[in-house]
Scaffold this motif. Structure first.
Motif, PDB file in Angstrom:
ATOM      1  N   HIS A 539      42.353  62.696  36.531  1.00 44.39           N
ATOM      2  CA  HIS A 539      42.380  62.684  35.066  1.00 44.39           C
ATOM      3  C   HIS A 539      43.260  61.540  34.555  1.00 44.39           C
ATOM      4  O   HIS A 539      44.145  61.750  33.730  1.00 44.39           O
ATOM      5  CB  HIS A 539      42.870  64.037  34.508  1.00 44.39           C
ATOM      6  N   GLU A 540      43.038  60.362  35.100  1.00 44.77           N
ATOM      7  CA  GLU A 540      43.862  59.205  34.752  1.00 44.77           C
ATOM      8  C   GLU A 540      43.018  57.993  34.365  1.00 44.77           C
ATOM      9  O   GLU A 540      42.820  57.074  35.160  1.00 44.77           O
ATOM     10  CB  GLU A 540      44.786  58.851  35.931  1.00 44.77           C
ATOM     11  N   PRO A 541      42.519  57.988  33.130  1.00 43.65           N
ATOM     12  CA  PRO A 541      41.664  56.875  32.725  1.00 43.65           C
ATOM     13  C   PRO A 541      42.367  55.516  32.729  1.00 43.65           C
ATOM     14  O   PRO A 541      41.708  54.486  32.775  1.00 43.65           O
ATOM     15  CB  PRO A 541      41.226  57.256  31.301  1.00 43.65           C
ATOM     16  N   HIS A 542      43.696  55.509  32.704  1.00 47.96           N
ATOM     17  CA  HIS A 542      44.372  54.208  32.698  1.00 47.96           C
ATOM     18  C   HIS A 542      44.037  53.407  33.946  1.00 47.96           C
ATOM     19  O   HIS A 542      44.116  52.182  33.941  1.00 47.96           O
ATOM     20  CB  HIS A 542      45.892  54.385  32.591  1.00 47.96           C
ATOM     21  N   ARG A 543      43.658  54.089  35.009  1.00 47.30           N
ATOM     22  CA  ARG A 543      43.322  53.369  36.235  1.00 47.30           C
ATOM     23  C   ARG A 543      42.136  52.436  36.018  1.00 47.30           C
ATOM     24  O   ARG A 543      42.030  51.388  36.661  1.00 47.30           O
ATOM     25  CB  ARG A 543      42.995  54.351  37.367  1.00 47.30           C
ATOM     26  N   VAL A 544      41.252  52.820  35.141  1.00 45.08           N
ATOM     27  CA  VAL A 544      40.101  51.970  34.839  1.00 45.08           C
ATOM     28  C   VAL A 544      40.570  50.667  34.202  1.00 45.08           C
ATOM     29  O   VAL A 544      40.114  49.584  34.553  1.00 45.08           O
ATOM     30  CB  VAL A 544      39.105  52.702  33.922  1.00 45.08           C
ATOM     31  N   ALA A 545      41.512  50.796  33.265  1.00 46.69           N
ATOM     32  CA  ALA A 545      42.024  49.594  32.592  1.00 46.69           C
ATOM     33  C   ALA A 545      42.694  48.661  33.600  1.00 46.69           C
ATOM     34  O   ALA A 545      42.493  47.445  33.565  1.00 46.69           O
ATOM     35  CB  ALA A 545      43.004  49.989  31.493  1.00 46.69           C
ATOM     36  N   PHE A 546      43.472  49.221  34.495  1.00 43.82           N
ATOM     37  CA  PHE A 546      44.148  48.382  35.485  1.00 43.82           C
ATOM     38  C   PHE A 546      43.146  47.742  36.444  1.00 43.82           C
ATOM     39  O   PHE A 546      43.298  46.599  36.841  1.00 43.82           O
ATOM     40  CB  PHE A 546      45.202  49.191  36.250  1.00 43.82           C
ATOM     41  N   TYR A 547      42.145  48.511  36.802  1.00 41.89           N
ATOM     42  CA  TYR A 547      41.111  47.959  37.673  1.00 41.89           C
ATOM     43  C   TYR A 547      40.437  46.767  37.013  1.00 41.89           C
ATOM     44  O   TYR A 547      40.221  45.727  37.635  1.00 41.89           O
ATOM     45  CB  TYR A 547      40.081  49.034  38.027  1.00 41.89           C
ATOM     46  N   LEU A 548      40.101  46.924  35.744  1.00 42.05           N
ATOM     47  CA  LEU A 548      39.397  45.847  35.040  1.00 42.05           C
ATOM     48  C   LEU A 548      40.257  44.582  34.997  1.00 42.05           C
ATOM     49  O   LEU A 548      39.755  43.469  35.096  1.00 42.05           O
ATOM     50  CB  LEU A 548      39.010  46.282  33.627  1.00 42.05           C
ATOM     51  N   TYR A 549      41.541  44.792  34.841  1.00 40.97           N
ATOM     52  CA  TYR A 549      42.450  43.644  34.846  1.00 40.97           C
ATOM     53  C   TYR A 549      42.391  42.929  36.201  1.00 40.97           C
ATOM     54  O   TYR A 549      42.295  41.705  36.272  1.00 40.97           O
ATOM     55  CB  TYR A 549      43.875  44.112  34.528  1.00 40.97           C
ATOM     56  N   ASP A 550      42.434  43.716  37.273  1.00 37.09           N
ATOM     57  CA  ASP A 550      42.353  43.141  38.621  1.00 37.09           C
ATOM     58  C   ASP A 550      41.034  42.419  38.831  1.00 37.09           C
ATOM     59  O   ASP A 550      40.987  41.336  39.421  1.00 37.09           O
ATOM     60  CB  ASP A 550      42.478  44.249  39.682  1.00 37.09           C
ATOM     61  N   LEU A 551      39.972  43.058  38.371  1.00 39.71           N
ATOM     62  CA  LEU A 551      38.647  42.456  38.534  1.00 39.71           C
ATOM     63  C   LEU A 551      38.580  41.131  37.774  1.00 39.71           C
ATOM     64  O   LEU A 551      38.095  40.124  38.286  1.00 39.71           O
ATOM     65  CB  LEU A 551      37.569  43.421  38.028  1.00 39.71           C
ATOM     66  N   ALA A 552      39.098  41.134  36.559  1.00 36.93           N
ATOM     67  CA  ALA A 552      39.098  39.911  35.756  1.00 36.93           C
ATOM     68  C   ALA A 552      39.905  38.824  36.453  1.00 36.93           C
ATOM     69  O   ALA A 552      39.518  37.662  36.469  1.00 36.93           O
ATOM     70  CB  ALA A 552      39.674  40.200  34.364  1.00 36.93           C
ATOM     71  N   GLY A 596      32.981  49.461  32.752  1.00 30.98           N
ATOM     72  CA  GLY A 596      34.353  49.948  32.660  1.00 30.98           C
ATOM     73  C   GLY A 596      34.817  50.037  31.218  1.00 30.98           C
ATOM     74  O   GLY A 596      35.403  51.034  30.802  1.00 30.98           O
ATOM     75  N   LEU A 597      34.503  49.008  30.456  1.00 26.15           N
ATOM     76  CA  LEU A 597      34.888  49.027  29.045  1.00 26.15           C
ATOM     77  C   LEU A 597      34.171  50.148  28.303  1.00 26.15           C
ATOM     78  O   LEU A 597      34.731  50.758  27.396  1.00 26.15           O
ATOM     79  CB  LEU A 597      34.584  47.672  28.396  1.00 26.15           C
ATOM     80  N   ALA A 598      32.950  50.428  28.715  1.00 24.39           N
ATOM     81  CA  ALA A 598      32.209  51.511  28.068  1.00 24.39           C
ATOM     82  C   ALA A 598      32.950  52.838  28.267  1.00 24.39           C
ATOM     83  O   ALA A 598      33.020  53.659  27.351  1.00 24.39           O
ATOM     84  CB  ALA A 598      30.792  51.600  28.627  1.00 24.39           C
ATOM     85  N   ILE A 599      33.491  53.044  29.437  1.00 26.74           N
ATOM     86  CA  ILE A 599      34.251  54.276  29.675  1.00 26.74           C
ATOM     87  C   ILE A 599      35.478  54.313  28.778  1.00 26.74           C
ATOM     88  O   ILE A 599      35.836  55.352  28.227  1.00 26.74           O
ATOM     89  CB  ILE A 599      34.648  54.379  31.161  1.00 26.74           C
ATOM     90  N   LEU A 600      36.099  53.175  28.590  1.00 26.44           N
ATOM     91  CA  LEU A 600      37.277  53.126  27.733  1.00 26.44           C
ATOM     92  C   LEU A 600      36.892  53.133  26.256  1.00 26.44           C
ATOM     93  O   LEU A 600      37.754  53.247  25.384  1.00 26.44           O
ATOM     94  CB  LEU A 600      38.095  51.871  28.026  1.00 26.44           C
ATOM     95  N   GLY A 601      35.622  52.974  25.989  1.00 28.07           N
ATOM     96  CA  GLY A 601      35.169  52.953  24.604  1.00 28.07           C
ATOM     97  C   GLY A 601      35.400  51.616  23.923  1.00 28.07           C
ATOM     98  O   GLY A 601      35.567  51.547  22.716  1.00 28.07           O
ATOM     99  N   VAL A 602      35.406  50.557  24.716  1.00 32.62           N
ATOM    100  CA  VAL A 602      35.682  49.226  24.180  1.00 32.62           C
ATOM    101  C   VAL A 602      34.416  48.369  24.278  1.00 32.62           C
ATOM    102  O   VAL A 602      33.721  48.394  25.284  1.00 32.62           O
ATOM    103  CB  VAL A 602      36.837  48.556  24.960  1.00 32.62           C
ATOM    104  N   THR A 603      34.142  47.627  23.224  1.00 34.53           N
ATOM    105  CA  THR A 603      32.981  46.741  23.211  1.00 34.53           C
ATOM    106  C   THR A 603      33.308  45.451  23.945  1.00 34.53           C
ATOM    107  O   THR A 603      34.300  44.807  23.629  1.00 34.53           O
ATOM    108  CB  THR A 603      32.624  46.353  21.759  1.00 34.53           C
TER     109      THR A 603
END
Length: 609
Positions: A539-552, A596-603
């Motif tokens: 239950h830790e959605p922040h991991r998605v944000a960190f992953y996206l940063y790494d991917l970028a 990933g952004l879709a999960i975070l609700g970001v366009t």
RNA sequence: GGCCCCGUAGCUCAGAGGAUAGAGCAACCGCCUCCUAAGCGGUAGGUCAUAGGUUCGACUCCUAUCGGGGCCGCCA
């Protein structure tokens, strides 16, 4: 890498049985979660070795993991199998690892398997495997990484649940973003998710709201409002008072409270909920259910919930011990109705009914959660502000008791958001009613930035939100950095189309991976399904944000490699084959970033301005 | 007095019980005739608060202590 590698087999590595899960994919059964697949291969090897005597039969591979090693010099994947099995097998870890290594070497996907350290088995995968990952991403598109982990479990995510007495503020914003992203994440992992808001419209605070609105109503009639201590002074009620006047005229003017209280309360609560719904909408949050606390009163719902506990022998009449330490002056023993929450790990039994016979705040909360259980949810999640910390143990106790331990309740507390402007703390006026609202934040920086930034911290860590910094266009602003990667890719794809390249051909001809930066990026893409499952499970959605940063980061890195090695660039003017080979990888990266952004609700941004 | 959260590089923070603990910022050194340099590479920087415990293995789990923050202090 071995020249005789059967690339065909390497691509179609799924066994026939497993490929069955992917029916409807025109036979192109690429793996979804590479880590899960390799783990299956390790588990299969253990079983096979058990059959032919290399290892004791019947070893339980339950604790065996396959994960990316910290140091990429150790290979692409590492398994702890030998160390985990050493004790049950009665063998030395390294001996087990050797046997596994031999077995796994026969797998076309695995280029090498080396025993290292205390018994790690380091696996290096064939280059074709990574090309296969890229193809899979392009085939699956937005569904890449989606999993059936949840197996249709019904999850209720309750979040925001702010009192309907005013607009949402920054603290609620964090809870709103967190809950919404968590809900999306769990849906992505195969849960059936309900987003729910609990309206606290049954307590004293809505009476206060009604009285506050009544003063504004008087004001609308040209009277001087008397905002007594304890009433809500905020300007946002002025319009509500006016609306009330428009509706009822002077019917309530100079009348006793008993005449108007019920109606004004209902009117005001509805007005506040409209505001709150609009606030949420401005953030892109839509609830499935708004559940009214009031609906629990007078319907026997609270009584039924307490009765359910009583039948389990968990309700009794009694008094509580005085608080340890210094006893307050006015403390006296009182007879009340208590719930034996201590049987479920709470520190002290909790009152559900006061000595005067009225319910405590805890009672309707119990009834509400009982209602969720009865609606058939398999998992409950409450997202609350950190100031509700004291509530966690008793609520978990109640849910455990009422569901006989069937339904887990996870309570996620979101810590404070501290606001800054250019490093300077954002001072809110002490005057009551003047706070930074969700709308303020969204209007200043936009919903996308708000959402992403709110997820760049764990929920239980305080969050610094700097109005200037979140709009900064630099590497230390993760929102920008991720969006920039996506925009760069979109730019490349636009140019490719303008140059007449057929982008759909890229997926079929397959990516030609040669450079370490390309493999690193493909490895990162392969981690996505695994990351999603870990994030959902904890239950830790922040991991998605960190992953996206790494991917970028991996993407920007490859981009710049193109400076030194032009052959690594994505576009090759006049060379369709070379372009097709190189453009698949950034295409795949864009797919995962937008997923990933879709999960975070970001366009996702398609260009930077 | 009780409960909750946190303590990891100078700063802000990641880190499913695994190997030599990682990013960004700040510092220093490099990279644009080339798809957006709004970027990339490198160097340097650590007693993972402290002390015990659990085990093949602990930043991670348990206990205690210290420090920071929060909630409560009673019909929560």
């Amino acid at each position: 890498m071995p020249g005789g590698l059967d690339t065909h087999a390497a691509i179609r590595w799924r066994t026939a049985a497993k490929a069955g899960e992917n029916q409807g994919n025109q036979g192109k059964a690429e793996p979804m979660n590479l880590f899960a697949d390799i783990r299956d291969a390790v588990a299969d090897s253990i079983e096979a070795l058990g059959r032919d005597g290399g290892l004791p039969a019947g070893l339980d591979p339950g604790n065996v993991t396959v994960e990316p090693p910290r140091d990429s010099a150790h290979g692409d994947m590492a398994t702890n199998a030998a160390m985990v099995l050493a004790r049950p097998a009665g063998m030395k870890p390294r001996d087990i690892a050797e046997k596994l290594a031999q077995r796994l070497a026969g797998d076309a996907r695995i280029a090498s398997a080396e025993v290292a350290g205390p018994g790690f088995l380091n696996l290096r995968l064939a280059p074709e495997v990574w090309a296969g990952v890229v193809r899979t991403v392009l085939e699956r598109g937005a569904d890449y990484g989606r999993s059936d982990m949840g197996r249709g479990q019904r999850v209720n995510v309750e979040f925001v649940s702010a009192n309907p007495t005013g607009p949402l503020h920054v603290g609620h914003t964090r809870g709103a973003v967190f809950g919404d992203a968590l809900a999306s994440l769990m849906r992505f992992t195969g849960h059936e998710v309900t987003r729910e808001y609990y309206i606290n419209d049954g307590g004293a605070q809505v009476d206060v709201l009604a009285r506050s609105v009544y003063e504004r109503y008087r004001e609308a009639h040209g009277r001087v409002p008397e905002i007594a201590e304890g009433l809500y002074p905020g300007d946002y009620l002025v319009a509500v008072g006016q609306a009330l006047k428009d509706k009822v005229g002077d019917a309530f003017l100079d009348r006793d409270e008993e005449v108007w209280l019920d109606e004004v309360r209902a009117f005001a609560t509805e007005a506040m909920m409209e505001t709150i719904r609009a606030d949420l909408a401005s953030l892109g949050v839509r609830m499935d259910v708004f559940f009214s606390e009031k609906s629990l009163y007078g319907t026997g719902a609270i009584e039924a919930a307490i009765e359910a506990l009583r039948e389990k022998g968990l309700i009794y009449e009694g008094g509580l011990e005085p608080p340890r330490g210094k006893t307050p002056e006015d403390w006296e023993p009182r007879e009340q109705t208590l719930f034996k929450s201590t049987e479920f790990g709470d520190d002290v039994d909790r009152p559900v009914k006061k000595s005067d016979g009225s319910w405590t705040y805890f009672a309707p909360d119990i009834a509400y959660h009982y209602n969720k259980i009865e609606r058939g949810f398999d998992v409950l999640v409450d997202v609350l502000g950190a100031d509700h910390g004291g509530y966690v143990k008793r609520m978990k106790a109640a849910v455990a008791a009422l569901s006989n331990g069937r339904v887990p309740l996870d309570i996620k507390l979101t810590q404070l958001v501290k606001l800054y402007r250019d490093g300077v703390p954002f001072k809110m006026s002490k005057r009551a009613g003047n706070f930074v609202t969700l709308r303020d934040v969204v209007e200043r920086v936009g919903a996308d930035v708000t959402r992403f930034v709110m997820l760049t911290r764990k929920n239980d860590a305080p969050l610094d939100f700097d109005f200037a910094r979140v709009l900064e266009q630099s590497r230390d602003n993760p929102v920008f950095y991720v969006q920039y990667a996506h925009a760069r890719i979109c730019s490349v794809l636009r140019k490719a189309e303008a140059a007449g390249f057929d982008l759909t051909a890229a997926a079929d001809s397959g990516p030609g991976l040669e450079d370490e930066a390309e493999f690193a990026l493909a490895r990162k893409l392969a981690e996505w399904p695994r990351l999603v499952e870990i994030a959902a499970r904890s239950h830790e959605p922040h991991r998605v944000a960190f992953y996206l940063y790494d991917l970028a980061s991996a993407f920007h890195s490859l981009w710049n490699r193109g400076n030194e090695k032009p052959e690594l660039r994505f576009l090759h003017e006049g060379d369709a084959a070379a372009t097709a080979a190189k453009i698949a990888l950034p295409q795949a990266v864009a797919v995962v970033i937008s997923a990933g952004l879709a999960i975070l609700g970001v366009t996702p941004a398609t260009e930077m301005r």
